[in-house]
Enzyme design. Structure first.
Site, PDB file in Angstrom:
ATOM      1  N   GLU A 194       0.839  -1.196   0.000  1.00 40.36           N
ATOM      2  CA  GLU A 194       0.000   0.000   0.000  1.00 40.36           C
ATOM      3  C   GLU A 194       0.879   1.253   0.000  1.00 40.36           C
ATOM      4  O   GLU A 194       1.910   1.314   0.657  1.00 40.36           O
ATOM      5  CB  GLU A 194      -0.890  -0.011   1.243  1.00 40.36           C
ATOM      6  N   LYS A 219      -9.521   2.621  -2.632  1.00 40.16           N
ATOM      7  CA  LYS A 219      -9.805   2.044  -1.322  1.00 40.16           C
ATOM      8  C   LYS A 219     -11.152   2.539  -0.791  1.00 40.16           C
ATOM      9  O   LYS A 219     -11.400   3.739  -0.708  1.00 40.16           O
ATOM     10  CB  LYS A 219      -8.681   2.420  -0.361  1.00 40.16           C
ATOM     11  N   CYS A 262      -5.645  -2.991   2.421  1.00 40.61           N
ATOM     12  CA  CYS A 262      -5.400  -2.894   3.856  1.00 40.61           C
ATOM     13  C   CYS A 262      -6.667  -2.956   4.706  1.00 40.61           C
ATOM     14  O   CYS A 262      -7.240  -4.023   4.895  1.00 40.61           O
ATOM     15  CB  CYS A 262      -4.567  -1.642   4.147  1.00 40.61           C
TER      16      CYS A 262
END
Length: 279
Positions: free
Chosen positions: A41, A117, A158
């Protein structure tokens, strides 16, 4: 399909991070000959505050257009090595906010997927440290899959891993491998990292490929640490490859026969559809 998950110790200097990523990818390709490599990430920037994040951000191009330094480096590596590149995530410059964005290239260097994300990391850690990703970043609103070599990939980043419904949806949309590039904090990582990734593998019966950042970085005068331990888990939840502490990578062969057997013997997707109720 062979996948290498790259483990970096990036900082706030973008060019140094690009150089580190290139060296690690080239070493992994020479050693293990993967079909696809995956980066962590925000591998172009970690730490340094708002200014360094904005400096690292790139405007992502329209199809066929020319991107920034990180975008073009990933495309160049894909073409040069003849492999797919899952770009972990980079910082995308949006019209109002930044985005934490994955870009995937096939072996011809063509962009085949882009994912922003969805779940932003707005939490207080066990030591009282606050994280407010939404202060800088906007949230994505699209669930994204793509195909490499006939294998369907699901894209997450994540903190997404704590939301099992996203992973269930990716499975329903055909995912066989789900990528989870991460900067997982040291304190949460030692207790939750492997447990969550194995759970996502077991419940979706997908391979999980999680490239992570490792080590310490400076954030507005404070030192923060990320857990690392990049790994690949199979659809039964076994961790079949894992990086140790430090920069490096882990490589695994993702055997579709294992996926087929696990899904045949325990048909979770069919059971979920048959027993779905409205609460």
């Amino acid at each position: 399909m062979r996948v290498s998950v790259i483990q970096m110790n990036q900082g706030s200097e973008k060019q140094a991070n690009l150089d580190q990523a290139r060296r690690l990818i080239e070493a992994a390709v020479a050693s293990d000959r993967p079909d696809i490599v995956s980066l962590p990430e925000t591998w172009t920037n970690l730490g340094g505050g708002r200014e360094s994040r904005e400096a690292a951000a790139e405007v992502l191009p329209e199809p066929g257009g020319t991107g920034g330094a990180a975008y073009e480096m990933m495309r160049e590596i894909a073409i040069g090595a003849g492999i797919a590149v899952h770009g972990g995530s980079i910082i995308e410059k949006g019209p109002e906010k930044l985005f934490n964005t994955t870009v995937v290239f096939d072996a011809t260097g063509t962009e085949i997927a882009r994912y922003r994300k969805i779940h932003l990391f707005d939490i207080t850690g066990p030591d009282g440290t606050g994280y407010r990703e939404s202060a800088l970043y906007g949230a994505g609103d699209q669930i994204v899959t793509c195909q490499v070599g006939g294998v369907t990939l699901g894209l997450t980043i994540c903190y997404d891993m704590r939301f099992g419904e996203l992973y269930a949806t990716l499975r329903e949309r055909g995912a066989e491998v789900i990528f989870v590039p991460s900067n997982f904090t040291l304190q949460t990582g030692k207790d939750h990292w492997e447990a969550l990734l194995r759970a996502r593998a077991i419940e979706t019966q997908c391979w999980i490929a999680a490239a992570a950042s490792w080590g310490s970085y400076e954030e507005r005068g404070a030192t923060r640490s990320v857990y690392g331990h990049s790994l690949v888990a199979d659809p039964w939840g076994h961790v079949v490859a894992k990086a140790s502490d430090g920069k490096g990578w882990a490589t695994a062969r993702m055997d579709r026969a294992i996926t087929t057997r696990v899904r045949r013997d325990m048909p979770i997707l069919e059971h979920r559809a048959a027993r779905r109720v409205t609460l």
